[in-house]
Enzyme design. Structure first.
Site, short mmCIF file in Angstrom:
data_model
loop_
_atom_site.label_atom_id
_atom_site.label_comp_id
_atom_site.label_asym_id
_atom_site.label_seq_id
_atom_site.Cartn_x
_atom_site.Cartn_y
_atom_site.Cartn_z
CE LYS A 1 25.95 -5.25 -6.53
NZ LYS A 1 26.13 -4.18 -7.51
NE ARG B 1 -1.49 -2.47 2.83
CZ ARG B 1 -1.59 -3.76 2.50
NH1 ARG B 1 -2.70 -4.20 1.96
NH2 ARG B 1 -0.63 -4.62 2.77
CB THR B 2 3.39 2.58 2.37
OG1 THR B 2 2.60 2.06 3.44
CG2 THR B 2 3.93 3.93 2.74
CG HIS C 1 3.28 3.85 8.71
ND1 HIS C 1 3.36 4.68 7.60
CD2 HIS C 1 2.90 2.63 8.23
CE1 HIS C 1 3.05 3.98 6.52
NE2 HIS C 1 2.77 2.74 6.87
NE ARG D 1 7.01 0.73 5.06
CZ ARG D 1 5.79 0.20 4.97
NH1 ARG D 1 5.65 -1.07 4.63
NH2 ARG D 1 4.72 0.92 5.21
N1 CP Z 1 -0.28 -0.10 5.90
C1 CP Z 1 0.92 -0.35 5.33
O1 CP Z 1 1.93 0.27 5.68
O2 CP Z 1 0.87 -1.31 4.37
P1 CP Z 1 2.14 -1.76 3.51
O3 CP Z 1 3.11 -2.41 4.45
O4 CP Z 1 1.61 -2.69 2.46
O5 CP Z 1 2.74 -0.51 2.91
#
Ligand code: CP
Length: 311
Positions: free
Chosen positions: A86, A58-59, A136, A108
């Site tokens: 590496k 999603r993100t 988040h 991320r």
């Molecule tokens: N909600 C969320 O962060 O989903 P993903 O890990 O798929 O990005």
């Protein structure tokens, strides 16, 4: 009000006015996503690098779509297909990417604080797409946007968040976000998944799901974070599902018009029964839809906001 942060690293640093401004800005972008031609020239000439050291559906997808709908050039880099395999360090990776003059790095990473670390070292903007068990922020903002869409306003609502609280960056960002917006935030999970000091963040702790969701306006379910050893904190997944999973019977304890939320990915039959995940009260795909508008707003504001042309 004008708000053009250099970075978006967490909700903790944002005021109630700044959060509301981001949500209002997202509201103005949402309609673009349903047009025949889903594109405005707002970020033309800007380059956004999505640097993901952890898995994401999603993100990462919605940050990429958000950038593209604003006409930015977007590039995706995942750790598994980069020179990280590496042995290249985070700092070296980021400095090499910055040498190509991106305007924004969306990152991320499994380490809490990794985005702050980069923000202190790079000239370009950094947007946190999830750092370890810390924050988040874009998830909490899209959750708040979705609650506002369904409930009108957040002030005075009761929101129950259930699950692996210890390992959840979603819960931390949501406690900050929703309590700043005036919600009563309740948190519940097995004792081993409730870290000390949570109350200081602005929520009330419950030991069982039934008490936590009684009379709630919103019930937000979280998955067990297996990648962060969450499963080692419970005797068995079956037992967890029995005591902390949400099924139709338990949901009756919440308000009749309560909404059911989940940041995804769902583990069906563990934290959420399929009948609830697909039931009339679920707004899970609204959360995903709103994620694009919220991330458009974040990229727009970080890139300069009203100094840019919006459409
Ligand atoms: N909600 C969320 O962060 O989903 P993903 O890990 O798929 O990005």
């Amino acid at each position: 009000m004008s708000f053009n942060p250099k970075h978006v690293l967490g909700i903790k640093e944002l005021s109630q006015e700044e959060i509301t401004f981001i949500l209002d800005t997202a509201g103005s972008f949402k309609e673009i996503n349903t047009r025949d031609i889903k594109k405005v020239p707002t970020l033309r000439g800007k380059t956004i690098v999505n640097l993901f050291f952890e898995a994401s559906t999603r993100t990462r997808t919605s940050f990429e779509i958000a950038g593209k709908r604003l006409s930015a050039d977007t590039v995706n880099i995942s750790a598994s297909s980069s020179s990280v395999v590496k042995g290249e360090t985070l700092e070296d990776t980021a400095q090499n990417i910055e040498a190509m003059h991106p305007d924004i790095i969306v990152m991320r990473h499994s380490a809490s604080g990794a985005c702050h670390y980069l923000a202190e070292r790079l000239r370009c903007s950094v947007v946190n797409a999830g750092d370890g068990t810390h924050e988040h922020p874009s998830q909490a903002l899209l959750d708040a946007f979705t609650i506002r869409q369904h409930k009108g306003e957040i002030n005075g609502l009761t929101v129950a968040i259930i699950g692996d609280i210890t390992h959840s960056r979603v819960v931390r960002s949501n406690i900050y976000c929703l309590s700043k917006l005036g919600a009563n935030v309740r948190v519940a999970g097995p004792g081993t998944m409730l870290p000390p000091g949570l109350e200081k963040m602005g929520c009330t702790i419950f030991k069982n799901i039934e008490d936590a969701i009684s009379g709630a306006d919103c019930v937000m379910m979280l998955r067990i974070q297996r990648e962060r050893q969450g499963a080692s904190l419970i005797p068995s997944v079956r037992e967890y599902a029995r005591f902390f999973g949400l099924n139709e019977q338990k949901l009756k304890l919440a308000k009749e018009d309560a909404i059911v939320m989940h940041p995804g990915p769902i583990n069906r039959g563990v934290e959420l029964a399929s009948a609830v995940a697909d039931g009339a009260q679920n707004v899970i795909l609204d959360q995903v839809e709103n994620g694009v508008a919220v991330r458009m707003a974040l990229l727009y504001l970080v890139a300069g906001g009203d100094k840019l042309q919006q459409n």
